[in-house]
Motif scaffolding. Sequence first.
Motif, mmCIF file in Angstrom:
data_model
loop_
_atom_site.group_PDB
_atom_site.id
_atom_site.type_symbol
_atom_site.label_atom_id
_atom_site.label_comp_id
_atom_site.label_asym_id
_atom_site.label_seq_id
_atom_site.Cartn_x
_atom_site.Cartn_y
_atom_site.Cartn_z
ATOM 1 N N ASP A 216 5.534 2.776 2.079
ATOM 2 C CA ASP A 216 5.592 1.307 1.958
ATOM 3 C C ASP A 216 4.970 0.600 3.166
ATOM 4 O O ASP A 216 4.804 -0.621 3.154
ATOM 5 C CB ASP A 216 7.037 0.828 1.737
ATOM 6 C CG ASP A 216 7.972 1.253 2.861
ATOM 7 O OD1 ASP A 216 7.604 2.158 3.655
ATOM 8 O OD2 ASP A 216 9.076 0.690 2.953
ATOM 9 N N TYR A 217 4.642 1.340 4.217
ATOM 10 C CA TYR A 217 3.958 0.743 5.373
ATOM 11 C C TYR A 217 2.435 0.857 5.259
ATOM 12 O O TYR A 217 1.712 0.357 6.123
ATOM 13 C CB TYR A 217 4.419 1.410 6.674
ATOM 14 C CG TYR A 217 5.700 0.818 7.235
ATOM 15 C CD1 TYR A 217 6.435 -0.134 6.534
ATOM 16 C CD2 TYR A 217 6.175 1.212 8.481
ATOM 17 C CE1 TYR A 217 7.603 -0.664 7.053
ATOM 18 C CE2 TYR A 217 7.342 0.685 9.014
ATOM 19 C CZ TYR A 217 8.057 -0.254 8.290
ATOM 20 O OH TYR A 217 9.207 -0.782 8.817
ATOM 21 N N LEU A 218 1.966 1.559 4.232
ATOM 22 C CA LEU A 218 0.520 1.727 4.054
ATOM 23 C C LEU A 218 0.039 0.734 2.998
ATOM 24 O O LEU A 218 0.193 0.953 1.800
ATOM 25 C CB LEU A 218 0.208 3.164 3.626
ATOM 26 C CG LEU A 218 -1.263 3.582 3.629
ATOM 27 C CD1 LEU A 218 -1.861 3.553 5.033
ATOM 28 C CD2 LEU A 218 -1.403 4.994 3.038
ATOM 29 N N GLN A 219 -0.521 -0.408 3.457
ATOM 30 C CA GLN A 219 -0.893 -1.491 2.552
ATOM 31 C C GLN A 219 -2.368 -1.423 2.182
ATOM 32 O O GLN A 219 -3.220 -1.398 3.078
ATOM 33 C CB GLN A 219 -0.619 -2.846 3.204
ATOM 34 C CG GLN A 219 0.783 -3.358 2.975
ATOM 35 C CD GLN A 219 1.041 -3.726 1.516
ATOM 36 O OE1 GLN A 219 0.173 -4.269 0.842
ATOM 37 N NE2 GLN A 219 2.234 -3.390 1.033
ATOM 38 N N PRO A 220 -2.660 -1.424 0.891
ATOM 39 C CA PRO A 220 -4.075 -1.422 0.495
ATOM 40 C C PRO A 220 -4.725 -2.790 0.728
ATOM 41 O O PRO A 220 -4.046 -3.801 0.882
ATOM 42 C CB PRO A 220 -4.031 -1.105 -0.995
ATOM 43 C CG PRO A 220 -2.669 -1.542 -1.441
ATOM 44 C CD PRO A 220 -1.756 -1.404 -0.250
ATOM 45 N N ALA A 221 -6.054 -2.794 0.789
ATOM 46 C CA ALA A 221 -6.840 -4.036 0.852
ATOM 47 C C ALA A 221 -8.094 -3.815 0.016
ATOM 48 O O ALA A 221 -8.843 -2.873 0.267
ATOM 49 C CB ALA A 221 -7.216 -4.362 2.297
ATOM 50 N N ALA A 222 -8.305 -4.682 -0.964
ATOM 51 C CA ALA A 222 -9.451 -4.527 -1.866
ATOM 52 C C ALA A 222 -10.753 -4.663 -1.080
ATOM 53 O O ALA A 222 -11.671 -3.868 -1.225
ATOM 54 C CB ALA A 222 -9.392 -5.560 -2.988
ATOM 55 N N HIS A 223 -10.822 -5.698 -0.240
ATOM 56 C CA HIS A 223 -11.957 -5.854 0.659
ATOM 57 C C HIS A 223 -11.397 -5.990 2.069
ATOM 58 O O HIS A 223 -10.194 -6.047 2.261
ATOM 59 C CB HIS A 223 -12.788 -7.073 0.263
ATOM 60 C CG HIS A 223 -13.339 -6.954 -1.128
ATOM 61 N ND1 HIS A 223 -14.155 -5.933 -1.520
ATOM 62 C CD2 HIS A 223 -13.149 -7.726 -2.233
ATOM 63 C CE1 HIS A 223 -14.463 -6.070 -2.798
ATOM 64 N NE2 HIS A 223 -13.862 -7.144 -3.256
ATOM 65 N N TYR A 224 -12.290 -6.055 3.052
ATOM 66 C CA TYR A 224 -11.819 -6.132 4.436
ATOM 67 C C TYR A 224 -12.013 -7.539 4.966
ATOM 68 O O TYR A 224 -12.621 -7.746 6.020
ATOM 69 C CB TYR A 224 -12.570 -5.111 5.294
ATOM 70 C CG TYR A 224 -12.008 -3.707 5.168
ATOM 71 C CD1 TYR A 224 -11.116 -3.376 4.156
ATOM 72 C CD2 TYR A 224 -12.354 -2.720 6.092
ATOM 73 C CE1 TYR A 224 -10.606 -2.092 4.045
ATOM 74 C CE2 TYR A 224 -11.842 -1.435 5.986
ATOM 75 C CZ TYR A 224 -10.968 -1.130 4.962
ATOM 76 O OH TYR A 224 -10.458 0.141 4.869
#
Lengths: 339, 339
Positions: A216-224
């Motif tokens: 739960d601490y690893l957050q995705p990001a579609a773009h940067y």
Amino acid sequence: MAATLRDVAQRAQVSVRTVSNVVSGYQHVSEQMRRRVHAAIEELDYRPNPVAQTLRTGRTGVLALVVPEIDVPYFAELAREVIDAAAAVGYRVMIDQTGHDHERERRLLTGADRTMLFDGVLFSPLVTRAEVLEMNLSSTMPLVLLGEHEFDGRYDHVAIDNVRAAQDATDHLIGLGRSRIAAIGAQPEENYATPQQRTAGYERALRAAGLEPRRDYLQPAAHYRRADGYHAARELLALPDRPDAIFCYSDLLAMGAMRAVFDAGLEVPDDVAIVGVDDIEEGRYSRPTLSTVSLDTPFIAQHAVARITTRITDPDTPAAELTAPHTVLARESTEHPAG
Amino acid sequence: MAATLRDVAQRAQVSVRTVSNVVSGYQHVSEQMRRRVHAAIEELDYRPNPVAQTLRTGRTGVLALVVPEIDVPYFAELAREVIDAAAAVGYRVMIDQTGHDHERERRLLTGADRTMLFDGVLFSPLVTRAEVLEMNLSSTMPLVLLGEHEFDGRYDHVAIDNVRAAQDATDHLIGLGRSRIAAIGAQPEENYATPQQRTAGYERALRAAGLEPRRDYLQPAAHYRRADGYHAARELLALPDRPDAIFCYSDLLAMGAMRAVFDAGLEVPDDVAIVGVDDIEEGRYSRPTLSTVSLDTPFIAQHAVARITTRITDPDTPAAELTAPHTVLARESTEHPAG
């Protein structure tokens, strides 16, 4: 009407071939002929046709720099460095943006897109690992790849040690005594090299410090981009045991994350310490200033230009894998200002 | 070895001319011939020579966008909009940076630099008014000028009403009840149109409110970057009666100015209210968020692309002067957040 080669020949009372020889710098033309042709060129304001010149010399003197998004500051700052490095060796650089169009990148990388006229291409692609393995890159267009990808040593490639950079950034947060360290920028589904390498370095640093990586601490990001960082940080701050530090995979993500922390009524670094990657100029003026992993962008630019010019001259030169230095810069977003 | 037209002809057992006709899309080729040539092209992985194609069609399908500095966010964001607008009408865009090289700009604007292969140029120059008047711009290269310059209606030109934009920004500060209003961005010696117009609008707004413009409140800036804004603001803050508001001629100047205010132990907007121009994304995430004059960049991009495509098709179309809308956006750097 623009003057043509024929107009110049008529005015100078010489043959078209003689004008062509003078324009292309051919040696065996008498001084008298040369002067007569030059006089006619000036009188008629004749300008040689660049397409015809390219056909004669086979060179354009132009490099293409291909980046995913030109309005992402890191790419704009890289572009500036590449333009300067290329100018120093007599090349001009034109910048092309692929957007997030994978098909367009594929066509450029495989040489299927040949609409542009360049001597060589410096390419910072967003392709996935699987796509790279499938590719049969063009052998006809000199190519140097930039950025954190895995190209199996088949191509000239300049980048930082990406796993190590992520590990160093995370170590910096651990060194502050933080223990609930989150990360923003994972892209688990798409199989891109950059986020995978950064996640690997982040998790390696945590484990070495006896901290177990939390899903739960690893957050995705579609773009940067800033908006991605903002939304990812909001997710993290809403957790029952919210993180006390965040490693963002780019400075732009970190800018969005910092704003999300303020909007939640919290402080950086007191409540949440934040570190990014890239060392864009914005982070040297933001409030607080942004701690970051500084890539040696001039090194990347200079070595990329040196490789491409070598490859243009000698297409059979073996591929080189060059690693640019990086450093963690501690600024206000992780450490209180002195005083 | 890359396959040539000749290789394809040999494989297809047709003449080189027939292959050339098929490749260039010439109509009068039998379906049988066409199929035979296409089969040979696929077998040999033949790729048409783009230089030869350009000679045939006289078009490259490429526009050049020429900006002073690509790592200035406003130009990068403009570039992105131009790329999108051009893609919608089937054009690609390559970006060229002139740096602060006036001779390079002059050569590009006058058509003396013909090394590049484009159908048209969108140009955001830094030239001075005197230089523009001296110029005899190329009539052979379709050209559209962007940005706040005075071109006497001789060229297609898309820009905002620059005097009015500066006046509106200053009015916004006056409306907050501020009376010691400074400006950063003047360049009195160089005679550039943009700073002169912005200073004119700033002074007009002050006078309309019964405030006398002060020479010591008009701070020059060599470039419009963060460092220039930072240093100019430090000069202003060192004055015995320091300003309570600053109008910055660009958002990037404003970012530097805000940082200088914090470093002086003061607050934005409590001690010094700040407004910029450009509405770059950075100002929507900064702390405080930045009040600014938002230019309608999509309008500028779309109209610039529409003008250049018209001019490519019809070089004799009369020059158009297009004014893009602007709006003052009040954010935290001039107004306290609600609550």
